[in-house]
Design a protein around this motif. Structure first.
Motif, short mmCIF file in Angstrom:
data_model
loop_
_atom_site.label_atom_id
_atom_site.label_comp_id
_atom_site.label_asym_id
_atom_site.label_seq_id
_atom_site.Cartn_x
_atom_site.Cartn_y
_atom_site.Cartn_z
N THR A 284 0.85 -1.20 0.00
CA THR A 284 0.00 0.00 0.00
C THR A 284 0.88 1.25 0.00
OG1 THR A 284 -0.12 -0.10 2.42
CG2 THR A 284 -1.88 -1.18 1.19
N TRP A 285 1.46 1.56 -1.14
CA TRP A 285 2.49 2.59 -1.20
C TRP A 285 1.97 3.97 -1.64
CZ3 TRP A 285 6.85 -0.74 -3.85
CH2 TRP A 285 7.57 -1.41 -2.84
N PHE A 286 0.98 4.04 -2.47
CA PHE A 286 0.56 5.33 -3.03
C PHE A 286 -0.86 5.67 -2.61
CE2 PHE A 286 3.34 3.51 -6.52
CZ PHE A 286 4.49 4.15 -6.08
N GLN A 287 -1.07 6.95 -2.37
CA GLN A 287 -2.40 7.43 -1.99
C GLN A 287 -2.63 8.81 -2.59
OE1 GLN A 287 -3.34 7.22 2.22
NE2 GLN A 287 -4.79 8.92 2.05
N VAL A 288 -3.83 9.02 -3.11
CA VAL A 288 -4.19 10.35 -3.63
C VAL A 288 -4.36 11.28 -2.43
CG1 VAL A 288 -5.84 11.69 -4.98
CG2 VAL A 288 -5.33 9.32 -5.63
N ASN A 297 3.78 9.08 -1.37
CA ASN A 297 4.63 8.00 -1.85
C ASN A 297 5.32 7.31 -0.67
OD1 ASN A 297 6.46 6.32 -3.13
ND2 ASN A 297 7.84 7.97 -3.72
N ARG A 298 5.07 6.02 -0.50
CA ARG A 298 5.72 5.25 0.57
C ARG A 298 6.58 4.12 -0.01
NH1 ARG A 298 0.17 5.17 1.84
NH2 ARG A 298 -0.48 6.76 3.35
N ALA A 299 6.90 4.20 -1.29
CA ALA A 299 7.57 3.09 -1.98
C ALA A 299 8.98 2.87 -1.45
CB ALA A 299 7.61 3.37 -3.48
N ASP A 300 9.46 1.65 -1.63
CA ASP A 300 10.76 1.25 -1.09
C ASP A 300 11.43 0.31 -2.10
OD1 ASP A 300 12.90 0.26 0.28
OD2 ASP A 300 11.77 -0.43 2.04
N SER A 301 12.56 0.74 -2.65
CA SER A 301 13.25 -0.06 -3.66
C SER A 301 13.82 -1.36 -3.08
CB SER A 301 14.37 0.75 -4.31
OG SER A 301 15.29 1.22 -3.33
N THR A 302 14.21 -1.33 -1.80
CA THR A 302 14.73 -2.54 -1.16
C THR A 302 13.67 -3.64 -1.12
OG1 THR A 302 16.21 -1.20 0.21
CG2 THR A 302 15.80 -3.46 0.93
N TYR A 303 12.44 -3.21 -0.84
CA TYR A 303 11.33 -4.16 -0.79
C TYR A 303 11.10 -4.80 -2.16
CZ TYR A 303 6.68 -5.98 0.38
OH TYR A 303 5.59 -6.81 0.61
N VAL A 304 11.20 -3.98 -3.23
CA VAL A 304 11.00 -4.49 -4.60
C VAL A 304 12.09 -5.50 -4.93
CG1 VAL A 304 10.88 -3.88 -7.05
CG2 VAL A 304 9.86 -2.36 -5.34
N GLU A 305 13.33 -5.19 -4.57
CA GLU A 305 14.43 -6.13 -4.83
C GLU A 305 14.21 -7.46 -4.13
OE1 GLU A 305 17.97 -4.15 -3.65
OE2 GLU A 305 17.81 -2.55 -5.16
N ARG A 338 -6.48 13.89 -12.70
CA ARG A 338 -6.24 12.48 -13.07
C ARG A 338 -4.91 12.35 -13.80
NH1 ARG A 338 -11.45 13.06 -15.11
NH2 ARG A 338 -10.64 12.75 -17.23
N ASP A 339 -4.65 13.27 -14.71
CA ASP A 339 -3.41 13.24 -15.48
C ASP A 339 -2.20 13.41 -14.56
OD1 ASP A 339 -2.27 13.04 -18.11
OD2 ASP A 339 -1.72 15.15 -17.95
N ASN A 340 -2.32 14.29 -13.57
CA ASN A 340 -1.24 14.52 -12.62
C ASN A 340 -0.91 13.24 -11.86
OD1 ASN A 340 0.66 15.89 -10.98
ND2 ASN A 340 -0.92 16.39 -9.47
N ALA A 341 -1.95 12.54 -11.38
CA ALA A 341 -1.72 11.30 -10.64
C ALA A 341 -1.11 10.23 -11.54
CB ALA A 341 -3.05 10.81 -10.05
N ILE A 342 -1.58 10.13 -12.76
CA ILE A 342 -1.08 9.11 -13.68
C ILE A 342 0.40 9.35 -14.00
CG2 ILE A 342 -1.24 8.28 -16.06
CD1 ILE A 342 -4.30 8.73 -15.82
N ARG A 343 0.77 10.60 -14.21
CA ARG A 343 2.17 10.91 -14.51
C ARG A 343 3.08 10.52 -13.34
NH1 ARG A 343 3.20 14.53 -18.78
NH2 ARG A 343 1.31 15.25 -19.83
N GLN A 344 2.63 10.80 -12.13
CA GLN A 344 3.43 10.42 -10.97
C GLN A 344 3.55 8.90 -10.83
OE1 GLN A 344 2.54 12.93 -7.28
NE2 GLN A 344 0.92 13.62 -8.68
N LEU A 345 2.45 8.20 -11.08
CA LEU A 345 2.49 6.74 -11.00
C LEU A 345 3.48 6.16 -12.00
CD1 LEU A 345 -1.27 5.72 -10.56
CD2 LEU A 345 0.59 5.37 -8.93
N LEU A 346 3.50 6.71 -13.21
CA LEU A 346 4.42 6.20 -14.23
C LEU A 346 5.87 6.49 -13.84
CD1 LEU A 346 2.48 7.22 -17.46
CD2 LEU A 346 2.62 4.96 -16.41
#
Length: 407
Positions: A284-288, A297-305, A338-346
């Protein structure tokens, strides 16, 4: 003598009545209507889509040799999902692989976030929006033909079976309706016209009639006995666009997904053992954050690895603010948000090497269900272009709350 004269008179009267009756029967039932009528109801620019004359509240326009159709017509005949944001004056068009945005009066469209020049912009006139249709011809898989002398625009769908016919005698005429009692709206010139000009396209078949369209866009009916069907053909289906990569599918055909609640701190990865049968983890990393589409943004690259090392796909979850239904509504109904959120997600997906996006929107007004669908429709083609899978969590409504009625 008087008796003979009377009998003769009666016979003459009977003959006259019979002749009159026969002529009346012929006139009302068998005599063809030879009157000519106009093929179109208006003298202005006419639009024909396949086998139908389109009489719309807002007729087509031609500006600088470019054809523009109203959104009303585009929505009915080509794209029921075309989206108009009246506040921002933006048109959004989505397909499986494309996201197109056009702003009225601007000569630049955005196709998958890349600028494309237009010959003429979308315009708004008297409360109706018109868009340049030729720019979208390949997208909608249609052929567009403007007959300037006849003042007719003909649009045909590609990839359709086509039945062609041609008249075989001079009695062949095209009528307004499916009977000889309807007036004539088209005749054929066998001496002075090219063969192609007399070719008819058949759209419907009746007992003794065909519904046809002429080469100049006239739509009417012709008796079968006056034509011969020449051939059947199918337009070639163009090859699908090459995608960067095929969408991921699990080996066993089903997806086993779990969510990882990560609102505060990262879990201790050393304590998580191998989970057999698991395909996807959705943290559960992203929230509007607000109605402008800014994200937490709560994402973590270590977790993805770690997940990739264990063979799991990572579909980062994006949620709305479950407690603020009004902010969610404003966000979903704002094209720029919507476009702003989509750009950030990408951007985040590329940065953290994500495999997909998982959407979890709850507490959404029922009347915003189409706006939520539009958000998913806009996110999907851009995500596919980056090799991302898009999924959404759907809650079955139980009728007792507002949290899931939009589904």
């Amino acid at each position: 003598m008087k008796k003979a004269a009377l009998i003769t008179l009666i016979i003459i009267l009977l003959i006259g009545v019979s002749a009159g009756t026969a002529y009346s029967i012929y006139y009302f039932y068998y005599k063809p209507n030879d009157n000519m009528a106009a093929a179109f109801e208006t003298d202005g620019l006419n639009l024909v889509v396949a086998g139908e004359i389109v009489y719309a509240k807002n007729p087509p326009q031609i500006i600088d040799q470019e054809i523009l159709l109203s959104i009303e017509v585009v929505k009915k005949y080509f794209d029921r999902n075309i989206y108009w944001d009246d506040n921002l004056k933006k048109v959004t068009i989505t397909t499986k692989n494309k996201l197109i945005r056009m702003k009225t009066n601007e000569l630049e469209a955005m196709v998958n976030n890349k600028p494309v020049d237009l010959n003429i912009p979308a315009i708004e006139e008297n409360g109706e929006v018109f868009i340049p249709i030729e720019f979208l011809g390949d997208l909608y898989n249609i052929d567009i033909n403007y007959l300037k002398e006849q003042n007719v625009i003909i649009i045909d769908y590609r990839n359709r079976m086509i039945q062609i016919a041609e008249p075989i005698d001079e009695k062949a005429v095209i009528r307004k309706g499916c009977s000889i009692k309807f007036p004539i709206i088209g005749k054929f010139d066998f001496e002075n016209s090219e063969d192609e000009e007399n070719i008819l396209r058949i759209f419907e078949e009746y007992d003794k009639w065909y519904k046809v369209r002429t080469s100049n866009g006239v739509i009417g009916y012709i008796e079968k006995k006056h034509v011969k069907v020449k051939w059947l053909t199918v337009n070639l289906i163009p090859p699908e666009e090459e995608r960067r990569e095929e969408p991921w599918k699990p080996d066993n055909g089903k997806i086993n997904l779990v969510w990882e609640m990560m609102y505060s701190r990262r879990p201790d990865l050393d304590k998580i053992g191998k989970i057999e049968g698991l395909d996807v983890i959705s943290p559960t990393w992203f929230q509007v954050k607000d109605d402008q589409g800014d994200l937490i943004n709560r994402a973590d690259s270590t977790y993805v690895e770690w997940a990739h090392k264990n063979g799991y796909k990572v579909w980062a979850l994006i949620s709305n603010d479950f407690q603020d239904i009004k902010a969610t509504s404003r966000f979903l109904n704002n094209t720029d948000a919507r476009d702003n959120a989509i750009r950030q997600l990408l951007i985040y997906s590329s940065l953290y090497k994500l495999d997909g996006i998982n959407i979890d929107f709850e507490n959404v007004y029922k009347e915003d269900k189409d706006a939520l669908t539009q958000f998913v429709r806009e996110l999907t083609p851009l995500s596919k272009e980056e090799g991302l899978v898009v999924s959404i969590d759907v809650t079955i409504p139980d009728g007792s709350d507002t949290w899931s009625k939009c589904y």
